[in-house]
Design a protein around this motif. Structure first.
Motif, PDB file in Angstrom:
ATOM      1  N   ILE A  47     -24.425 -32.137  12.039  1.00 20.74           N
ATOM      2  CA  ILE A  47     -23.438 -33.282  12.253  1.00 20.74           C
ATOM      3  C   ILE A  47     -22.147 -32.792  13.056  1.00 20.74           C
ATOM      4  O   ILE A  47     -21.754 -31.816  12.631  1.00 20.74           O
ATOM      5  CB  ILE A  47     -23.118 -33.537  10.464  1.00 20.74           C
ATOM      6  N   GLY A 103     -19.409 -37.005  12.838  1.00 20.76           N
ATOM      7  CA  GLY A 103     -20.116 -37.690  11.773  1.00 20.76           C
ATOM      8  C   GLY A 103     -21.447 -38.009  12.185  1.00 20.76           C
ATOM      9  O   GLY A 103     -22.555 -38.057  11.368  1.00 20.76           O
ATOM     10  N   THR A 104     -21.863 -37.864  13.317  1.00 17.39           N
ATOM     11  CA  THR A 104     -22.966 -38.366  14.041  1.00 17.39           C
ATOM     12  C   THR A 104     -24.170 -37.123  13.820  1.00 17.39           C
ATOM     13  O   THR A 104     -23.506 -36.039  14.238  1.00 17.39           O
ATOM     14  CB  THR A 104     -22.926 -38.519  15.606  1.00 17.39           C
ATOM     15  N   ARG A 105     -25.176 -37.413  13.296  1.00 20.45           N
ATOM     16  CA  ARG A 105     -26.244 -36.406  13.254  1.00 20.45           C
ATOM     17  C   ARG A 105     -26.808 -36.243  14.610  1.00 20.45           C
ATOM     18  O   ARG A 105     -27.362 -37.170  15.542  1.00 20.45           O
ATOM     19  CB  ARG A 105     -27.299 -36.781  12.305  1.00 20.45           C
ATOM     20  N   PRO A 146     -31.103 -40.272  13.443  1.00 18.35           N
ATOM     21  CA  PRO A 146     -30.626 -41.300  12.263  1.00 18.35           C
ATOM     22  C   PRO A 146     -29.764 -40.801  11.229  1.00 18.35           C
ATOM     23  O   PRO A 146     -30.157 -39.700  10.978  1.00 18.35           O
ATOM     24  CB  PRO A 146     -31.715 -42.060  12.025  1.00 18.35           C
ATOM     25  N   ASP A 147     -28.750 -41.507  10.974  1.00 20.12           N
ATOM     26  CA  ASP A 147     -27.871 -41.144   9.727  1.00 20.12           C
ATOM     27  C   ASP A 147     -28.801 -41.008   8.519  1.00 20.12           C
ATOM     28  O   ASP A 147     -28.778 -39.767   7.639  1.00 20.12           O
ATOM     29  CB  ASP A 147     -27.008 -42.258   9.316  1.00 20.12           C
ATOM     30  N   ASP A 148     -29.954 -41.605   8.414  1.00 16.19           N
ATOM     31  CA  ASP A 148     -30.828 -41.353   7.135  1.00 16.19           C
ATOM     32  C   ASP A 148     -31.943 -40.408   7.455  1.00 16.19           C
ATOM     33  O   ASP A 148     -32.787 -40.261   6.396  1.00 16.19           O
ATOM     34  CB  ASP A 148     -31.152 -42.595   6.688  1.00 16.19           C
TER      35      ASP A 148
END
Ligand code: NAP
Length: 330
Positions: free
Chosen positions: A63, A76-78, A130-132
């Protein structure tokens, strides 16, 4: 912070290093997962060039926690890190072959990498995920990107026979890519556990020896993908290749290693021997495939390790049946 650093052949240490601070054009990430690659063991054994002292770890994701000037990525971006940093100005880069750049200083080999809680690299090498996405899955983008280049070189057509030698992570990713391309796949690997894994990932056939593979396909395979990186398998590859077929070599043999190949056989059966090095223009595609879930990575994760555990893991051969150990440095 602590980092796993290579100081020279057989000299790997868990060492205290200063907190990295991003300069212009750089991102700092909190490393979520970093894979231990066969190449890390080659580096430890002095079989692959590096520039110690250096923090190892070239298959990692995490991250973004801070960025330098001029970086558009938001904290905050993966992201996954494409470890290779070609100069983009040499003749190889200018003719679209950045993997051949002599000035490349790959992250985790020529500059500090991901076996640490935090890692720094150029923002242009950060590809968003993607965040998830599961935090451990991004570590597979780099090996998948290298395997994609090899499979691009193999240029499989649906219905062709593809024989993959070696049931490590590269071989098991190649297997999945070959199935996605519509090929019939035979996995040659000695371990029963890896044969079972290969079958569960879609292999049509498995074999433990070249002789067994030839019993299944007496005429050989149109494409043979060498993913073991050992003399025996490289020497066995031509006999496993159909007349007019091609061999793509992904496996790394130590510098100076010689193999016995019969040019007469390659000539009369016009067998191509191709090599595949690194991940030119494939990292973003790999990230896309991992993000989309096209490639199964869960069965490839054998164990999760802390940094101290990773030190011992790199210094020893992988345990039988292990595919990929993932380091979680936090
Ligand atoms: P790995 O986990 O060590 O896998 C190699 C596999 O080869 C092992 O699982 C082993 O399985 C199999 N093998 C060894 N000897 C064999 C034999 N005689 N017959 C059949 N299979 C044999 O390594 P990896 O991470 O998958 O990487 C594979 C190779 O690709 C390494 O050499 C690595 O350095 C290289 N690599 C190259 C690139 C590139 O850009 N070209 C990128 C990444 C990695 P069994 O014990 O079950 O047989």
């Amino acid at each position: 912070m602590q980092a796993l650093r290579l100081y020279g052949t057989h000299d790997l240490r868990l060492d205290e290093v200063p907190e990295p601070v991003p300069g212009p054009g750089e991102v700092l990430i909190r490393v979520e997962a970093a894979g231990i690659c066969g190449t890390d063991r080659h580096l430890y054994l002095g079989e692959f060039p590096s520039t110690p002292p250096v923090t190892l770890g070239h298959e990692f994701s995490g991250i973004v926690t801070a960025t330098g000037a001029g970086v558009a990525l938001s904290p905050g971006t993966r992201v996954t890190c494409d470890p290779n940093i070609p100069c983009l100005t040499c003749p190889h880069c200018l003719r679209g072959r950045p993997n051949l750049c002599p000035n490349n200083r790959p992250t985790g080999v020529g500059r500090d990498g991901g076996f640490a809680p935090r890692a720094l690299f150029p923002a242009r090498n950060a590809i968003a995920l993607p965040d998830d996405l599961h935090p451990h899955h991004g570590a597979f983008c780099e090996p998948l990107a290298c395997t994609l280049h090899g499979m691009d070189r193999a240029a499989l057509r649906a219905g062709e026979r593809c024989l993959i030698i070696g049931g490590g992570v590269i071989g098991l990713l190649a297997l999945q890519l070959a199935r996605t391309a519509g090929a019939e796949v035979l996995m040659l690997t000695r371990s029963r556990a890896k044969q079972d894994l290969a079958l569960s990932l879609g292999a049509d056939h498995v074999a433990a020896t070249p002789e067994q593979a030839l019993q299944i396909w007496p005429q050989g395979a149109e494409a043979v993908i060498e993913c073991a990186g050992v003399v025996d398998t490289l020497e066995a590859a031509p006999a496993l290749t159909a007349t007019g077929g091609r061999i793509v070599i992904l496996g790394v043999l130590a510098k100076g290693t010689r193999v016995r190949i019969e040019p007469f056989d390659l000539l009369f059966r016009e067998i191509q021997m191709l090599h595949s090095f690194l991940n030119p223009f494939t990292h973003a595609r790999a990230a896309q495939m991992i993000a989309a879930g096209t490639i199964s990575v869960v069965p490839l994760i054998s164990r999760l390790l802390t940094l101290p555990e990773a030190l011992a893991a790199i210094a020893h051969p992988a345990p039988a049946g292990e595919v990929r150990a993932i380091v979680v440095p936090q």
